[in-house]
Design a protein around this motif. Structure first.
Motif, mmCIF file in Angstrom:
data_model
loop_
_atom_site.group_PDB
_atom_site.id
_atom_site.type_symbol
_atom_site.label_atom_id
_atom_site.label_comp_id
_atom_site.label_asym_id
_atom_site.label_seq_id
_atom_site.Cartn_x
_atom_site.Cartn_y
_atom_site.Cartn_z
ATOM 1 N N ASN A 1 19.841 0.306 -26.514
ATOM 2 C CA ASN A 1 20.527 1.339 -27.284
ATOM 3 C C ASN A 1 20.185 2.738 -26.772
ATOM 4 O O ASN A 1 20.211 2.965 -25.559
ATOM 5 C CB ASN A 1 20.237 1.160 -28.775
ATOM 6 N N ALA A 2 19.843 3.689 -27.653
ATOM 7 C CA ALA A 2 19.669 5.084 -27.233
ATOM 8 C C ALA A 2 18.407 5.310 -26.402
ATOM 9 O O ALA A 2 18.152 6.424 -25.948
ATOM 10 C CB ALA A 2 19.660 6.001 -28.457
ATOM 11 N N VAL B 1 11.736 -1.427 -27.688
ATOM 12 C CA VAL B 1 12.092 -0.027 -27.930
ATOM 13 C C VAL B 1 13.619 0.054 -28.080
ATOM 14 O O VAL B 1 14.355 0.117 -27.094
ATOM 15 C CB VAL B 1 11.617 0.883 -26.781
ATOM 16 N N GLY B 2 14.070 -0.003 -29.312
ATOM 17 C CA GLY B 2 15.519 0.016 -29.555
ATOM 18 C C GLY B 2 16.215 -1.262 -29.144
ATOM 19 O O GLY B 2 17.447 -1.342 -29.213
ATOM 20 N N ALA B 3 15.454 -2.225 -28.693
ATOM 21 C CA ALA B 3 16.038 -3.494 -28.247
ATOM 22 C C ALA B 3 15.600 -4.605 -29.190
ATOM 23 O O ALA B 3 14.599 -4.480 -29.897
ATOM 24 C CB ALA B 3 15.591 -3.809 -26.825
ATOM 25 N N LEU B 4 16.345 -5.703 -29.199
ATOM 26 C CA LEU B 4 15.938 -6.895 -29.926
ATOM 27 C C LEU B 4 15.242 -7.842 -28.965
ATOM 28 O O LEU B 4 15.368 -7.713 -27.745
ATOM 29 C CB LEU B 4 17.152 -7.574 -30.544
ATOM 30 N N HIS C 1 16.102 3.453 -35.065
ATOM 31 C CA HIS C 1 15.100 4.520 -35.025
ATOM 32 C C HIS C 1 15.432 5.614 -34.009
ATOM 33 O O HIS C 1 16.283 5.438 -33.141
ATOM 34 C CB HIS C 1 13.725 3.932 -34.674
ATOM 35 N N ASP C 2 14.725 6.723 -34.105
ATOM 36 C CA ASP C 2 14.818 7.816 -33.131
ATOM 37 C C ASP C 2 14.020 7.394 -31.891
ATOM 38 O O ASP C 2 12.793 7.458 -31.871
ATOM 39 C CB ASP C 2 14.247 9.100 -33.753
ATOM 40 N N GLN C 3 14.727 6.951 -30.876
ATOM 41 C CA GLN C 3 14.071 6.382 -29.696
ATOM 42 C C GLN C 3 13.315 7.458 -28.904
ATOM 43 O O GLN C 3 12.189 7.238 -28.443
ATOM 44 C CB GLN C 3 15.108 5.710 -28.768
#
Lengths: 514, 514
Positions: free
Chosen positions: A208-209, A271-274, A304-306
């Motif tokens: 993601n971000a 981190v922003g990943a599953l 979340h705010d990555q």
């Protein structure tokens, strides 16, 4: 001011910052269409098939950083849109679907087009609502936009019975505040830092971000300071790449390579990943590449705010800045045989600065991503959910959002045929898309899969995976939809066609015979 | 004999009389594909898009009188298939969908292609089941075939997790008996006869199997003896028509014409049809053409034995036989301007005996059906559920079932673009389909609908309903998929192209510029 529900819908969308609508309307949406004449400011982009509409809205949102609206017709129109909504859901794409449907009082009569609209929407949408009266439409769509924009982004579907659009009493709703992405608590940062300071092999997985340029720079600080590995999750929404940026590889698609990438890993930090999952089960193969004895830690969930979390973790570790790699001279276009490596070399040599890659190249594309880290700066997008037919619409929507940037669609022939109607929209909107079709005239990935499951294919099975007989002629298909095109059967010919196409406005298609 | 679940699936389908499979397979169906090499007898027809697959299975069943199987890939593949499954459901079409999906133990990991397969299937299927182990697959699919063949026909969807296909222990199930269509009780016959003997205006509405040649002959006995009107319901599965058969008109699509058709009617007798409903609600228009003070009587539901009930009713009324109309000399092809009436005249003049018409001509086609009663004997099929994109697949499947008969697909340009990939399957299978594209370069029906809802369209609205800019070139599209084609802009040119195409084997496309 008196207005109908449809006018309040368009006003509220515009007021909430949604000014682009990808549409394939039908009878039940005629008041929305009529309202567009009376309310100025909405850019409407027509698709000839609903899968084009939702795939384009996905591409648009990934580049624009805000949602587009879609306009769809009844349950069956939503049905045609589902595969690319599925892809959008898997990429956490922001999208606001407006689905016209039977009038509230007509639905009980079960007219022919009546279907399970809400039920079908639910599986692909984070938010679903059916408006019940004109006075509610404005408020309903304001909530839909808010839902779509809530981090990490989601699909919001508003079903609009036709009488809620044509009845008087529409009320424009004010835009609702978009909640900020949540931050993680400090003890999560310190716990991840503790893992990283240990001596066990650790892999940081980003999604993601977390794949923006600044965020990747912080991830590289952490990796350099601790020796941790870095990987991007397989289906990435948008990855900042090329010269001046920090490279990152992706979790490989093939099960054995994926397992190898996590060999001996004891800790995975998400981190922003599953947690990664193998695309399909295979007899006697694992379901995840993560070893059984590894511990999975969550620095951030996708919402979340990555950037904040990665910066905080790098600071906690006292990790110094790391410059991006200093690549040598720019590559020259490849000559000779058409191979996946040669294509990657030409792509890196010839793509213009700030291009956007929409990648659905499947089997032939295996060397493209790893061999283009040193290309000019660009963004790379994958189809999110594995439903093929995402690539051409994705490129179309990205080009609508990214005026002035060249979009390069790397597209396998089998996949192209699911949503080939996207070419017409590219011609109509004069979009700067260069499509490269990798024409191997077979479902090559399925031949691999047939081998994976241990089958030794005979004539009948091979026929089922063969796209020759007759060969598809993509140049004629493109011409038939108003897009110029040409065929290349050498790297030299491809280089010439590609260089010419990225230097002039509008769409172009290259059929690369491989 | 040891076999896996996939082999038991193919054996059981064949044993139950299902010997044709329309397929768009993916990874999770590779064991089914591999089984086709080991189990002989299944004809597999590949589609490049799932909407082609299910629309073709619909057309096949209408002509063959038995179900085809389909092979689809996971939830998103089923999603792409939904619109034509919706159409099939509305036509009570027999169909057995085999949807490969995630392995039972892999589904909890939520791999990217995991979706709400069962939920999406439910809205279009009369029967849904997910197999849970290889030993059950044979029994499950035997029940699916039985469900599909139960009168009046329905869609049965069997979801097959991949391990149920590759695991050993498959068991072939014997075919299950298909229940006969139920008959109506004698007092229903006498009650309908009583209504028909009265002096109040009565309309007999026929649908489903009541539109066969013999059944229509009995309906005409009743009409001639009692003065009752006869109409066919709008979306008909297959109507026997032409010289030597009894003509029947359909309930008109436009709301005002539909209401006019039932003017002053005091009794409606349903024969295999449901009470008619207007396609969409419009402000200040009724939802059904049946007057409020009319009484609706049910002679037969769609699942009943239509022929037996109509014959019994005609006998109860003592109604003598009525010969079919004696038409004059065969029409000559029309010359001059391309109009809907002229086209109908050429169609009636030039169609070969025993042709099958797949009609999705929408607005331009309004004169086709009423002006072809005196054509050579033929069958006429409509798209059942109003989801456009049904026509080309329907023609494709009908041609697979009807070897030796010419299929004529009357297709509006806008509708054609939803499932245009069907042309490739026609080329690959060398199917005897003549496609006529009515190229008006707009969504003409929506311009009517915009007027219906009282809108006076401006530039933005008109743009949304315009398929020009760029014009679609259907001849190039057809050529790109291996189908020959040509353009006609006069009736004379059309007549020549059409006559030549029906006289030689294989597919051909005529783009008629109107």
């Amino acid at each position: 001011m008196s207005m109908n529900g449809a006018e309040s819908l368009v006003h509220t969308l515009l007021g909430s910052g949604v000014d682009t609508c990808f549409a394939n309307p039908g009878t039940s949406e005629m008041h929305f269409v009529a309202a567009l004449d009376r309310v100025k400011g909405m850019r409407c982009v027509l698709g000839l098939f609903e899968g084009v509409v939702t795939g384009a809205a996905d591409g648009y949102a990934r580049v624009a950083g805000k949602p587009a609206a879609t306009l769809l017709h009844c349950g069956p129109g939503l049905g045609n849109a589902l595969a690319n909504l599925h892809n959008g859901r898997r990429s956490n794409t922001m999208m606001v679907n407006c689905v016209g449907d039977q009038a509230t009082y007509h639905r009980p009569l079960d007219a022919p087009l009546t279907a399970d609209t809400e039920g079908w929407a639910r599986g692909v949408s984070g938010w679903v609502r059916t408006s019940t009266r004109a006075a509610h439409v404005g408020a309903d769509v304001a909530v839909a936009v808010q839902a779509a924009r809530t981090s990490p982004g989601q699909i919001a579907t508003l079903i609009l019975p036709s009488d809620t659009c044509w009845d008087a009493g529409g009320e424009v709703a004010r835009p609702l505040p978009v909640p900020e992405a949540p931050t993680v608590s400090p003890h999560v940062i310190t716990e991840c830092a503790r893992v990283l300071r240990g001596n066990e092999k650790t892999m940081i997985l980003l999604g993601n971000a977390a794949l923006e340029a600044d965020t990747l720079a912080d991830a590289h600080r952490i990796a350099a300071a601790t020796g941790a590995g870095l990987l991007a999750s397989g289906g990435t929404r948008r990855t900042a790449r090329g010269r001046g940026r920090h490279p990152i590889n992706r979790v490989p698609y093939p099960v054995d390579q994926s397992v190898a990438a996590f060999k001996d890993v004891k800790h995975v930090i998400l981190v922003g990943a599953l947690k990664p999952v193998i695309f399909f089960a295979y007899p006697n193969k694992p379901g995840t590449p993560v070893p059984d004895d590894a511990t999975v830690h969550v620095l951030t969930r996708p919402e979340h705010d990555q950037a904040a979390a990665l910066a905080a973790l790098a600071d906690e570790l006292g990790a110094p800045k790391v410059p991006p790699p200093a690549y040598g001279a720019k590559k020259q276009p490849a000559r000779g045989a058409i191979t996946t490596e040669n294509f990657a070399q030409s792509l890196a040599a010839l793509m213009p600065e700030n291009a956007i890659i929409a990648d659905e190249s499947i089997t032939f594309g295996r060397a493209f991503y790893p061999n283009t880290h040193d290309a000019p700066p660009h963004d790379w997008m994958n189809v999110g959910g594995g439903a093929i037919g995402g690539g051409m619409p994705l490129a179309t929507g990205a080009a609508v959002a990214a005026s002035g940037r060249r979009v390069i669609n790397l597209e396998a022939d089998g996949s192209a045929m699911y949503t080939v109607q996207a070419l017409w929209t590219q011609a109509r909107e004069k979009l700067d898309v260069t499509t490269v079709i990798f024409s191997n005239r077979k479902y090559a990935i399925l031949l691999h899969e047939l081998a994976n499951v241990g089958a030794n294919p005979g004539r009948t099975a091979l026929d089922m995976l063969d796209l020759g007989n007759p060969d598809l002629d993509f140049v004629r298909l493109a011409n038939g939809m108003g897009v110029e095109g040409a065929r290349a059967d050498t790297m030299e010919k491809f280089n010439d066609l590609f260089a010419a196409s990225v230097a002039r406005p509008g769409p172009f298609l290259i059929e690369l015979v491989i």
